[in-house]
Design a protein around this motif. Structure first.
Motif, PDB file in Angstrom:
ATOM      1  N   ARG A 191      -0.999 -12.478  -1.853  1.00 25.20           N
ATOM      2  CA  ARG A 191      -2.357 -12.001  -0.660  1.00 25.20           C
ATOM      3  C   ARG A 191      -2.322 -10.939  -0.543  1.00 25.20           C
ATOM      4  O   ARG A 191      -3.504 -10.570  -1.082  1.00 25.20           O
ATOM      5  CB  ARG A 191      -1.392 -12.418   0.768  1.00 25.20           C
ATOM      6  CG  ARG A 191      -1.292 -13.434   1.193  1.00 25.20           C
ATOM      7  CD  ARG A 191      -1.661 -13.821   2.736  1.00 25.20           C
ATOM      8  NE  ARG A 191      -2.699 -13.715   3.798  1.00 25.20           N
ATOM      9  CZ  ARG A 191      -3.102 -12.959   4.378  1.00 25.20           C
ATOM     10  NH1 ARG A 191      -1.515 -12.832   5.231  1.00 25.20           N
ATOM     11  NH2 ARG A 191      -4.119 -12.752   5.040  1.00 25.20           N
TER      12      ARG A 191
ATOM     13  N   GLU B 123      -8.555 -16.822   2.677  1.00 25.54           N
ATOM     14  CA  GLU B 123      -7.912 -15.257   2.413  1.00 25.54           C
ATOM     15  C   GLU B 123      -9.170 -14.456   2.451  1.00 25.54           C
ATOM     16  O   GLU B 123      -9.695 -13.146   2.746  1.00 25.54           O
ATOM     17  CB  GLU B 123      -7.727 -15.137   0.901  1.00 25.54           C
ATOM     18  CG  GLU B 123      -6.276 -15.789   0.614  1.00 25.54           C
ATOM     19  CD  GLU B 123      -5.051 -14.436   1.649  1.00 25.54           C
ATOM     20  OE1 GLU B 123      -5.610 -13.308   1.652  1.00 25.54           O
ATOM     21  OE2 GLU B 123      -4.468 -15.018   1.854  1.00 25.54           O
TER      22      GLU B 123
ATOM     23  N   TYR C 185       0.135 -15.743   8.404  1.00 25.42           N
ATOM     24  CA  TYR C 185      -1.226 -15.505   8.534  1.00 25.42           C
ATOM     25  C   TYR C 185      -1.462 -15.279   9.730  1.00 25.42           C
ATOM     26  O   TYR C 185      -1.789 -14.492  10.607  1.00 25.42           O
ATOM     27  CB  TYR C 185      -2.203 -16.799   8.383  1.00 25.42           C
ATOM     28  CG  TYR C 185      -2.642 -16.795   6.959  1.00 25.42           C
ATOM     29  CD1 TYR C 185      -3.372 -15.743   6.033  1.00 25.42           C
ATOM     30  CD2 TYR C 185      -1.575 -17.456   6.498  1.00 25.42           C
ATOM     31  CE1 TYR C 185      -3.463 -16.676   4.903  1.00 25.42           C
ATOM     32  CE2 TYR C 185      -2.080 -17.494   5.302  1.00 25.42           C
ATOM     33  CZ  TYR C 185      -2.992 -17.023   4.196  1.00 25.42           C
ATOM     34  OH  TYR C 185      -3.663 -17.150   2.929  1.00 25.42           O
ATOM     35  N   ASP C 186      -0.138 -14.638  10.491  1.00 25.67           N
ATOM     36  CA  ASP C 186      -0.149 -14.151  11.742  1.00 25.67           C
ATOM     37  C   ASP C 186      -0.917 -15.386  12.840  1.00 25.67           C
ATOM     38  O   ASP C 186      -1.140 -14.967  13.522  1.00 25.67           O
ATOM     39  CB  ASP C 186      -0.157 -12.643  12.565  1.00 25.67           C
ATOM     40  CG  ASP C 186      -0.466 -12.209  13.192  1.00 25.67           C
ATOM     41  OD1 ASP C 186       0.706 -12.745  13.655  1.00 25.67           O
ATOM     42  OD2 ASP C 186      -0.767 -11.136  13.148  1.00 25.67           O
TER      43      ASP C 186
ATOM     44  N   ARG D 256       2.968 -12.321   0.446  1.00 23.64           N
ATOM     45  CA  ARG D 256       2.779 -10.946   0.941  1.00 23.64           C
ATOM     46  C   ARG D 256       2.115 -10.729   0.395  1.00 23.64           C
ATOM     47  O   ARG D 256       0.997  -9.937   0.237  1.00 23.64           O
ATOM     48  CB  ARG D 256       4.258 -10.666   2.299  1.00 23.64           C
ATOM     49  CG  ARG D 256       3.517 -11.146   2.971  1.00 23.64           C
ATOM     50  CD  ARG D 256       4.725 -10.459   4.679  1.00 23.64           C
ATOM     51  NE  ARG D 256       4.712 -10.313   6.230  1.00 23.64           N
ATOM     52  CZ  ARG D 256       5.706 -10.366   6.631  1.00 23.64           C
ATOM     53  NH1 ARG D 256       6.136  -9.839   6.136  1.00 23.64           N
ATOM     54  NH2 ARG D 256       5.481 -10.587   8.230  1.00 23.64           N
TER      55      ARG D 256
ATOM     56  N   GLY E   3     -12.069 -15.608   6.242  1.00 23.20           N
ATOM     57  CA  GLY E   3     -10.609 -15.251   7.464  1.00 23.20           C
ATOM     58  C   GLY E   3     -11.796 -15.938   8.110  1.00 23.20           C
ATOM     59  O   GLY E   3     -10.953 -16.087   9.173  1.00 23.20           O
TER      60      GLY E   3
ATOM     61  N   GLU F  20      -1.247  -3.411   4.896  1.00 22.85           N
ATOM     62  CA  GLU F  20       0.195  -3.761   5.839  1.00 22.85           C
ATOM     63  C   GLU F  20       1.229  -4.753   5.284  1.00 22.85           C
ATOM     64  O   GLU F  20       2.401  -4.610   5.600  1.00 22.85           O
ATOM     65  CB  GLU F  20      -0.558  -4.375   6.991  1.00 22.85           C
ATOM     66  CG  GLU F  20      -0.071  -4.622   8.304  1.00 22.85           C
ATOM     67  CD  GLU F  20      -0.996  -5.597   8.868  1.00 22.85           C
ATOM     68  OE1 GLU F  20      -0.019  -6.205  10.632  1.00 22.85           O
ATOM     69  OE2 GLU F  20      -2.266  -5.964   9.348  1.00 22.85           O
ATOM     70  N   ALA F  21       0.676  -5.269   4.255  1.00 19.82           N
ATOM     71  CA  ALA F  21       1.336  -6.333   3.819  1.00 19.82           C
ATOM     72  C   ALA F  21       3.072  -5.601   3.121  1.00 19.82           C
ATOM     73  O   ALA F  21       4.079  -5.516   3.038  1.00 19.82           O
ATOM     74  CB  ALA F  21       0.673  -7.467   2.578  1.00 19.82           C
TER      75      ALA F  21
ATOM     76  N   ARG G 203      -5.268  -4.904   5.196  1.00 22.76           N
ATOM     77  CA  ARG G 203      -3.930  -5.885   4.724  1.00 22.76           C
ATOM     78  C   ARG G 203      -3.086  -6.169   3.830  1.00 22.76           C
ATOM     79  O   ARG G 203      -1.769  -6.129   4.209  1.00 22.76           O
ATOM     80  CB  ARG G 203      -5.267  -7.142   5.618  1.00 22.76           C
ATOM     81  CG  ARG G 203      -4.946  -8.496   6.561  1.00 22.76           C
ATOM     82  CD  ARG G 203      -5.178  -9.286   6.444  1.00 22.76           C
ATOM     83  NE  ARG G 203      -6.015 -10.041   4.962  1.00 22.76           N
ATOM     84  CZ  ARG G 203      -6.932 -10.901   5.180  1.00 22.76           C
ATOM     85  NH1 ARG G 203      -7.571 -11.458   5.451  1.00 22.76           N
ATOM     86  NH2 ARG G 203      -7.735 -11.654   3.487  1.00 22.76           N
TER      87      ARG G 203
ATOM     88  N   GLN H 238     -11.467  -4.015   5.598  1.00 20.75           N
ATOM     89  CA  GLN H 238     -10.448  -4.541   6.567  1.00 20.75           C
ATOM     90  C   GLN H 238      -9.418  -5.589   6.305  1.00 20.75           C
ATOM     91  O   GLN H 238      -8.124  -5.576   5.384  1.00 20.75           O
ATOM     92  CB  GLN H 238     -10.953  -5.932   7.152  1.00 20.75           C
ATOM     93  CG  GLN H 238     -11.886  -4.957   8.317  1.00 20.75           C
ATOM     94  CD  GLN H 238     -12.599  -6.148   9.583  1.00 20.75           C
ATOM     95  OE1 GLN H 238     -12.505  -7.514   8.412  1.00 20.75           O
ATOM     96  NE2 GLN H 238     -13.207  -5.812  10.002  1.00 20.75           N
ATOM     97  N   GLN H 239     -10.024  -5.880   4.108  1.00 19.41           N
ATOM     98  CA  GLN H 239      -9.340  -6.494   3.546  1.00 19.41           C
ATOM     99  C   GLN H 239      -8.350  -5.643   3.178  1.00 19.41           C
ATOM    100  O   GLN H 239      -6.924  -5.898   2.581  1.00 19.41           O
ATOM    101  CB  GLN H 239      -9.714  -6.976   2.297  1.00 19.41           C
ATOM    102  CG  GLN H 239     -10.043  -8.426   2.473  1.00 19.41           C
ATOM    103  CD  GLN H 239     -10.580  -8.935   1.671  1.00 19.41           C
ATOM    104  OE1 GLN H 239     -11.237  -8.119   0.129  1.00 19.41           O
ATOM    105  NE2 GLN H 239     -11.591 -10.095   1.772  1.00 19.41           N
TER     106      GLN H 239
END
Lengths: 298, 192
Positions: A44, B147, A12-13, A41, B150, A274-275, A271, A267-268
């Protein structure tokens, strides 16, 4: 911190730079952790696809002004749900203030009971009179008959009492038999009841002569009527403008909420991408390492 | 410029019902999403959502602002969901249709997405819903809050009254169970 906690923080950085560097080194050496990280990942990224339905809410807190004593003080007993735009779950009924519902139900029951029992309440010089049951039918019939047969016989209390028996006994116009006779009721009873009715009506007239006068003299002129209609139109327009403004504000709020929801989804999505990219990247890196290692060995 | 939650809460505490309604509009979707993902039933989630705002309004005077307003709402929602699960004495339900309705799907299709992709996405969504429903409550809650909402680890720990390490452990365990479950169903990405 154990490795699994580090792994989750890394996933989760949410790590300090020193911890991140340390875990990077660990990942470089540990294929198992690397594979697990990539798998999580992927999980997620799959989680993003699960989105809830988008119901039409439309419920708001509203205040009942008639109950509230203090306009600035919200009291939960006075706060009820506003009309939902669609659907109606059972529990929404619980938001309705019960007092108003009970009062309405009680009124309905009383009205129904009064209708069934034929309750009549009169007030006059001799006090209040309450009549119930089918006995009320006779005077009602007699009154109808009396008015039909001799409408001019009721100018005042004095003449009315004397005229009533004659009216009740007289044949009806058009050859229709008197209702009382048709029902087999003694004409003397009808006459007595009619006398009583006449007395009550006279008492009522005497008690409120000024009210009747004011009603008859209060006929508004045409100009007054036009003025009132204009006032009503103006009030209606003002009300509609207010409602329109409220609707516009509601739409703006909905659009704003939708925008926020859309941004969250975007945004999700980013993400997830990105994953995916990092997963692919890790695969490429492993492949490159493998090729390099093989080349070096050769 | 839109007012902050803190400003709206302060006005609501002063008796401004419109300000509270603005908070309702702002938070009804996240609260509904939290309830839906926790208990898995649309109608019940909507009831929980409404009850959350009703309770929040009742308790607004007592809200001193130690936590964020949203965290406070989340906590109320989770308590209500817990009550619901206890009352119903059952696991959350993965409310996903068995089949895939292509006509219904077509309306959700984005211009850049083929129908095959859309069907695959729906299947993953249903598999995720089923897998989440099978998780223990604490793991599912941690995953949902992290998730889909946030929240930071610390915020989740504060909300669930547990140590930070416990939150991370629950997340790790929950994600691992999901990974195995999704692999078993053969949907989604390759998690091996």
């Amino acid at each position: 911190m154990c490795e699994k906690e580090l792994l989750v923080s890394y996933l989760y950085d949410d790590l300090r730079d020193t911890d991140r560097a340390r875990f990077d080194t660990h990942l470089h050496d540990c294929a198992e952790c690397r594979a697990e990280l990539n798998a999580l990942r992927g999980v997620r990224a799959d989680l993003i696809s699960w989105s809830p339905p988008q119901p039409d809410f439309g419920f708001r807190m509203v205040r009942e002004p008639s109950i509230s004593n203090n306009a600035r003080e919200p009291e939960i007993s006075n706060v009820v749900e506003m009309t939902p735009r669609s659907g109606r779950p059972a529990s929404w009924r619980a938001w309705w203030t019960p007092a108003a519902g009970l009062a309405a139900a009680a009124t309905l029951v009383l009205a129904a009971a009064a209708g069934l029992a034929r309750i009549e309440v009169h007030s006059g010089a001799d006090g209040f009179t309450v009549r119930t049951g089918w006995s009320a039918f006779a005077p009602q019939s007699a009154r109808s008959f009396g008015e039909t047969g001799a409408p001019a016989a009721l100018p005042g209390a004095g003449g009315n009492v004397a005229a009533a028996p004659q009216t009740a006994a007289a044949p009806a116009p058009d050859g229709v038999a008197p209702v009382g006779s048709a029902l087999g009721v003694d004409p003397s009873v009808i006459a007595a009841l009619d006398r009583r009715l006449g007395a009550l009506e006279a008492a009522t007239r005497e008690a409120a002569p000024f009210r009747n006068a004011s009603v008859s003299n209060a006929r508004p002129s045409d100009a007054e009527i036009i003025r009132r209609v204009r006032d009503m139109l103006a009030q209606s327009e003002t009300k509609q403008q207010g409602e329109l403004a409220l609707r516009i504000a509601q739409v703006i709020r909905d659009v704003d909420a939708q925008r926020v929801a859309d941004l969250t989804r975007i945004q999700q999505g980013l993400r997830g991408i990105e994953a995916s990219v990092s997963t692919v990247d890790a695969g490429h890196r492993e492949l490159t390492n493998y090729i390099l290692t093989s080349a070096r060995q050769k | 410029m839109a007012s902050s939650d803190e400003e709206l809460v302060a006005k609501s505490q002063g008796g401004d019902l419109d300000s509270f309604n603005q908070l309702v509009v702002r938070w009804e979707r996240p609260i509904y999403a939290l309830a839906y993902r926790t208990i898995g039933r649309e109608e019940d989630a909507r009831d929980v959502c409404q009850e959350t705002f009703l309770r929040a309004f009742r308790a607004l005077k007592g809200f001193k602002g130690q936590a964020k307003f949203s965290s406070w709402l989340y906590r109320i929602t989770l308590n209500l969901c817990r009550d619901w699960i206890r009352r119903e004495r059952r696991q959350p339900i993965a409310q996903a249709p068995e089949g895939v309705d292509l006509i219904e799907l077509a309306s959700e299709q984005t211009p850049s997405e083929s129908i095959e992709d859309l069907v695959a996405r729906k299947e993953i969504s249903q598999a995720v819903a089923r897998a989440m429903a099978g998780l223990p409550d604490d793991q599912r809650t941690a995953i949902i809050l992290k998730e889909y909402h946030g929240l930071t680890f610390q915020e989740i720990a504060d909300m669930l009254d547990c140590p930070l390490s416990t939150v991370k452990t629950r997340l790790y365990q929950g994600l691992s169970v999901l990974r195995r479950q999704l692999d078993r169903e053969g949907v989604g990405r390759n998690h091996v």
